[in-house]
Design an enzyme around this catalytic site. Structure first.
Site, short mmCIF file in Angstrom:
data_model
loop_
_atom_site.label_atom_id
_atom_site.label_comp_id
_atom_site.label_asym_id
_atom_site.label_seq_id
_atom_site.Cartn_x
_atom_site.Cartn_y
_atom_site.Cartn_z
N ARG A 169 0.82 -1.22 0.00
CA ARG A 169 0.00 0.00 0.00
C ARG A 169 0.86 1.27 0.00
O ARG A 169 0.52 2.26 0.65
CB ARG A 169 -0.91 0.03 1.24
CG ARG A 169 -2.00 -1.00 1.23
CD ARG A 169 -2.97 -0.78 0.07
NE ARG A 169 -4.20 -1.51 0.29
CZ ARG A 169 -4.35 -2.81 0.05
NH1 ARG A 169 -3.35 -3.50 -0.43
NH2 ARG A 169 -5.50 -3.39 0.29
N SER A 239 -10.80 -0.41 3.16
CA SER A 239 -10.03 -0.60 4.39
C SER A 239 -9.60 0.76 4.91
O SER A 239 -8.93 1.51 4.20
CB SER A 239 -8.77 -1.41 4.11
OG SER A 239 -9.11 -2.70 3.68
N GLU A 335 -5.34 4.31 6.16
CA GLU A 335 -4.99 4.10 4.75
C GLU A 335 -5.40 5.31 3.88
O GLU A 335 -4.63 5.73 3.03
CB GLU A 335 -5.67 2.82 4.26
CG GLU A 335 -5.09 2.32 2.95
CD GLU A 335 -5.61 0.94 2.58
OE1 GLU A 335 -5.09 -0.04 3.13
OE2 GLU A 335 -6.51 0.87 1.75
#
Ligand code: EPU
Length: 339
Positions: A169, A239, A335
């Site tokens: 990520r 998420s 995130e």
């Protein structure tokens, strides 16, 4: 306010342009429909002394309620097959294309390689920024190159995979936030296609006769639909926390106390824990705080319960982080990007 290239809309409403459906407005808004408009817009913003921020599909952002500047939406279009050989297919898409539509387009032509990434919200341009991933795959696996506008040097640049510095990520575009505007993405899909069925819910497809990318894609979409709330029904940003990757001494006491704790040893000796599991074990699945909450379906997903703005989301996220830290000693990291 217009230039020969650009139209700026005053008091631009962004509540339908972010998947958390947060109440958010920008003093000015612009739709970027051609690549040439990007440098023109940066020049215009500098000339007028206005802050400028770039938005894709709005699926990984927490937008501030008010922004006193220009919010530009990347709305460029185009998909193409650049090259086909026996070893690979090179496909390319403009940054403003919807990521999922790009996946479907590739699969419909029989090109495998990104079917595990079906159903991820957002645009093609945002995909490499956080190296989107799901079901044992990530965009870095099939990345060939991308083009971006460098807002500091005012030039268009091409990036190789190494220059993007992809990790879980993560990429250079996150570390130099705001410097580059991704404009197009080129993927290298290898031939012959090898299905990636490592992820639990996909393993049962191994040995299916005539398995093709479409069957894998359909299975991925089914799995996503059965686990994750749909942002069109329950506004969310996927998420909300990254799975923490921690030194072994931080993971060991958790696994010793609760052997069922999901834990995944990494190549560098650290251990990846499941943020969703940590949050659920902290008693926060379905937790509500004002106009925001944790999804009852998946503990990793923050949802807008109706009428929330960035302050509701920030307060809830702060509570979740403090609770997980107190219970397990693990620091969670958001995130989405707060803009
Ligand atoms: N879990 C719980 N409670 C929950 C949810 C999950 O205990 O409410 C535990 C379960 O033990 C489960 C484990 O967490 O086995 C992992 O859950 P899941 O398989 O749903 O995957 P994840 O780690 O929560 C990651 C990605 C998702 C991606 C899925 C599937 C991150 C932060 N998230 O989630 O990506 O779809 O794997 O591959 O890496 C996104 O980034 O927006 C996203 C949805």
């Amino acid at each position: 306010m217009t230039t020969s290239y650009l139209h700026l809309t005053p008091d631009f409403d962004l509540s339908a342009r972010n998947t958390l459906a947060l109440k958010a407005r920008s003093r000015w808004g612009a739709m970027l429909k051609t690549v040439d408009q990007v440098p023109a817009l940066f020049a215009l913003a500098a000339e007028r002394g206005l802050p400028l921020r770039i938005l894709g599909g709005g699926s990984n952002v927490v937008l501030s309620a008010e922004f006193d500047g220009i919010t530009a939406v990347v709305a460029t279009r185009g998909r193409s097959v650049v090259e086909q050989t026996e070893e690979h297919v090179l496909v390319e898409a403009a940054a403003g294309e919807t990521w999922h539509d790009f996946v479907v387009w590739a699969v419909e032509q029989g090109f495998g390689g990104i079917e595990n990434l079906a159903g991820i919200p957002g645009t093609v341009g945002a995909a490499p920024v956080q190296n989107i991933g799901a079901y044992g795959a990530e965009v870095a696996d099939v990345f060939d190159s991308l083009t971006a506008f460098d807002t500091v040097e005012k030039v268009f640049k091409t990036f190789s995979s190494a220059e993007c510095a992809f990790a879980y990520r993560d990429s250079v575009f996150k570390h130099q936030a705001g410097r580059y505007v991704v404009l197009s993405l080129r993927l290298r899909l290898l031939r012959p296609w090898k299905p990636n069925l490592r992820f639990a819910g996909l393993a049962e497809l191994v040995d299916s006769p005539g398995l093709d990318p479409r069957t894998v894609m359909d299975r991925v979409l089914y799995l996503r639909g059965s686990k994750l709330p749909d942002w069109r029904v329950t506004p969310n940003a996927g998420s909300f926390f990254q799975n923490p990757i921690v030194p072994p001494e931080e993971a060991a006491p958790i696994v010793a106390a609760i052997p069922a704790a999901p834990n995944f040893p990494q190549a560098d000796g650290r251990t990846k824990l499941s943020a969703g599991w940590l949050i659920e074990q902290s008693g926060l699945k379905g937790f509500r705080m004002g106009r925001a909450g944790i999804s009852e379906r998946h503990a990793l997903v923050v949802v807008n319960l109706g009428g929330a703005d960035a302050s509701d989301i920030a307060a809830l996220a702060g509570h979740v982080k403090a609770t997980v830290k107190a219970r397990f000693g693990i620091a969670l990291h958001e995130e989405p990007v707060f803009l």
